[in-house]
Design a protein around this motif. Structure first.
Motif, PDB file in Angstrom:
ATOM      1  N   ASP A  91       0.844  -1.302   0.011  1.00 27.64           N
ATOM      2  CA  ASP A  91      -0.019   0.065   0.269  1.00 27.64           C
ATOM      3  C   ASP A  91       1.104   1.028   0.216  1.00 27.64           C
ATOM      4  N   ARG A 120       0.733   4.241  -3.165  1.00 26.27           N
ATOM      5  CA  ARG A 120       0.858   5.661  -2.710  1.00 26.27           C
ATOM      6  C   ARG A 120       1.394   6.257  -3.177  1.00 26.27           C
ATOM      7  N   ASN A 175     -11.414   4.906  -1.447  1.00 22.17           N
ATOM      8  CA  ASN A 175     -10.089   3.810  -0.399  1.00 22.17           C
ATOM      9  C   ASN A 175     -10.189   2.793  -0.060  1.00 22.17           C
ATOM     10  N   ARG A 213      -8.042  -0.854  -1.117  1.00 18.49           N
ATOM     11  CA  ARG A 213      -7.637  -1.226  -0.384  1.00 18.49           C
ATOM     12  C   ARG A 213      -7.987  -2.703  -0.296  1.00 18.49           C
ATOM     13  N   LEU A 260     -11.434  -4.838   7.436  1.00 19.83           N
ATOM     14  CA  LEU A 260     -11.074  -3.667   6.276  1.00 19.83           C
ATOM     15  C   LEU A 260     -12.583  -3.058   5.875  1.00 19.83           C
ATOM     16  N   PHE A 302      -5.756   0.713   7.615  1.00 19.75           N
ATOM     17  CA  PHE A 302      -6.083   0.966   6.268  1.00 19.75           C
ATOM     18  C   PHE A 302      -6.471   2.167   5.995  1.00 19.75           C
TER      19      PHE A 302
END
Length: 560
Positions: A52, A56, A194, A198, A228, A374
């Protein structure tokens, strides 16, 4: 060469023996079940967290990159130019080559093969639909058609092989990042997407873990996916608890906040007032339902039925929010219903063992720490009866005023539906978008406002100077580029506008507002702040003032 081969063979055997301690389901395993589960979750989350972070970093393209016609080329160039990003990319490629037999296998190599592949492919198609059909970007004057088609192509390839999930995520996030520029940079740009991003990164992380260790433990993915989703709600519930939100029973005021921002603007104020009164009568059931959904989801994996029920309650919650405010989390709804279908499908054959006490304990850690793991967003505030919104008026060659609908600023319409442009002037603005605030004293004071004079007294008591000349200049440059490019492209709509996905923030042109069609030539823009009030009996405008104006001139060179 023999020595190298021998050392490599020893390392490979040792690695997989250690992995077997964690991933084996054999009753004679050297580690207790709880320890194995905690270790697998730790490995999974470490892989997710690292992946992640890398995604990003490499997809945060600089603003100049979006003036280029192909974002995929800019994305590859960004990776190639940064030593650390390139090193990680080469490491990921090395893993795929090292274990290529597993890396490029179809979904059938995993547990819950076809249902999991359908779930992941569906989520990719939802994201591709949303971010492959948005309006032509009038600020960058680019349609990025190749990237849109590539995004759809990668989404289809995901149905075939899980290895395509990561390339899809990289391109998707690079496309979404353009909406951070030049005037947004606010959390709502990412709030709605998002969860999808994710979830897909979790699937990609699972693929790499499987490629490395060679053990099929897809149940761990389902467990973390549920955590999540729950974490995305729990943080907002916790934020409301910290605000003592239940002691301020005025959430029905979100309705006039949405109406002021363009939601249901085709209705009369009287009709909206009637609707608000109905909501006020149901305020306690709505607040209790919200608290149960957002805080109760901490126990989403406690039982099989809790997992399924929360995946039903979440969409119900969002539909209620949509009816009241026009804020439509349809992407979240699609993912949650797809996850519900996945659990139902695999549960018909073999229910995954994700509802044990150890799973519950670990899920509480993941959900409660969602802000860390997260990057979940807190959506907690007080609703008030006072709304500050902004109108845009164009002045043509003849001096005629043309009220401009926010649709003129596509694909940044949400930025102006949100409408928090307090930085344009030094005047105090007590509430943000939709008339909300994080200050309890301000919220309580605004409940008694019945006139502009009363509001101004409260503004004086809580005076701030929000003026930011740099942001005002950015907005001015943005409007220049968009309106001039719209005038040049008027009458030439993009074909993909016919198949566009639903919007996140729904609004409608107010009476008199128009979308430019090319027959008008705008020479000047005036931005007006309109303050509205719901006083319990009526919805009315109590103040209107000009906060900014400028002439349309030729914008600066692209990418400057």
């Amino acid at each position: 060469m023999d020595v190298t081969t021998r050392w490599w063979g020893t390392f490979d055997r040792l690695f997989h023996e250690l992995a077997g301690w964690v991933y084996t389901v054999d009753a004679e395993s050297r580690l207790p079940g709880a320890v194995r589960l905690a270790a697998r979750v730790a490995i999974f989350m470490t892989g997710f967290f690292a992946l992640d972070w890398w995604v990003r970093k490499v997809t945060d393209l600089p603003i100049r990159g979006y003036f280029q016609p192909v974002l995929a080329v800019e994305l590859v160039g960004r990776i190639a130019r940064h030593p650390l990003y390139l090193a990680i990319a080469l490491l990921l490629a090395a893993v795929l080559i090292w274990q290529r037999e597993r890396a490029f296998q179809p979904w059938t190599a995993l547990e819950y093969d076809r249902p999991l592949g359908l779930f992941t492919g569906f989520v990719c198609l939802v994201a591709a639909w949303a971010y492959g059909t948005y309006d032509f970007n009038l600020y960058f004057n680019q349609g990025h058609l190749f990237d849109r088609l590539l995004l759809f192509g990668l989404a289809l390839l995901v149905f075939w092989r899980p290895v395509f999930v990561l390339p899809f995520v990289l391109l998707l996030r690079a496309i979404v990042t353009q909406f951070n520029y030049p005037v947004a940079g606010q959390y709502y740009v990412w709030t709605e997407v998002n969860l999808l991003l994710r979830a897909l990164i979790l699937v990609a992380a699972m693929g790499f873990v499987y490629t490395l260790v060679g053990f099929r433990r897809t149940a761990d993915l389902l467990f973390i996916l549920l955590s999540l989703v729950a974490a995305s709600y729990f943080r907002s519930g916790l934020g409301k608890f910290q605000l003592d939100w239940l002691s301020f029973p005025h959430i029905y005021l979100l309705m006039p906040g949405g109406y002021a921002s363009g939601w249901l603007s085709f209705l009369s104020p009287e009709a909206v007032v009637t609707f608000v009164r109905v909501l006020r009568a149901a305020v306690w059931p709505m607040m209790i339902f919200t608290a149960v959904v957002e805080l109760g989801c901490l126990f989403i994996v406690a039982r099989r039925w809790t997992s399924r029920w929360f995946l039903v309650l979440f969409p119900m919650f969002h539909l209620g929010v949509f009816i009241v405010s026009g804020i439509f989390f349809w992407k979240w709804i699609a993912l949650e219903l797809a996850l519900l279908a996945l659990l139902w499908r695999i549960g018909r054959e073999e229910e995954p063992a994700i509802h044990t006490p150890v799973h519950l304990l670990l899920s509480i850690v993941l959900i409660a720490g969602g802000a860390t793991w997260f990057k979940t967003t807190t959506m907690a505030w007080y609703d008030t009866p006072v709304q500050y919104t902004y109108r845009f008026i164009g002045i043509d060659d003849s001096g005629q005023e043309i009220p401009l609908a926010t649709e003129n600023f596509v694909p940044y319409t949400d930025e102006f539906t949100f409408g928090d442009l307090a930085y344009l002037s030094a005047e105090t603005q007590l509430t943000g978008a939709y008339g909300v605030t994080g200050s309890r004293p301000v919220a309580e004071a605004l409940l008694d406002v019945r006139s502009a004079d009363a509001l101004e007294r409260i503004e004086a008591e809580h005076a701030v100077n929000p003026h930011d000349p740099d942001r005002a200049a950015e907005l001015e440059d943005f409007l220049r580029r968009v309106l001039l490019n719209r005038q040049e492209r008027a009458g030439n709509p993009t074909w993909w506008s016919l198949i566009q996905a639903p919007r996140y923030l729904w609004s409608f042109p107010r009476p008199g507002e128009v979308v430019l069609d090319g027959s008008e030539t705008i020479r000047r823009v005036i931005i007006v702040q309109v303050t509205t009030l719901f006083d319990g009996q009526s919805f009315k405008k109590i103040r209107e003032r000009v906060v900014h104006e400028f002439d349309l001139e030729t914008p600066q060179p692209a990418g400057s």
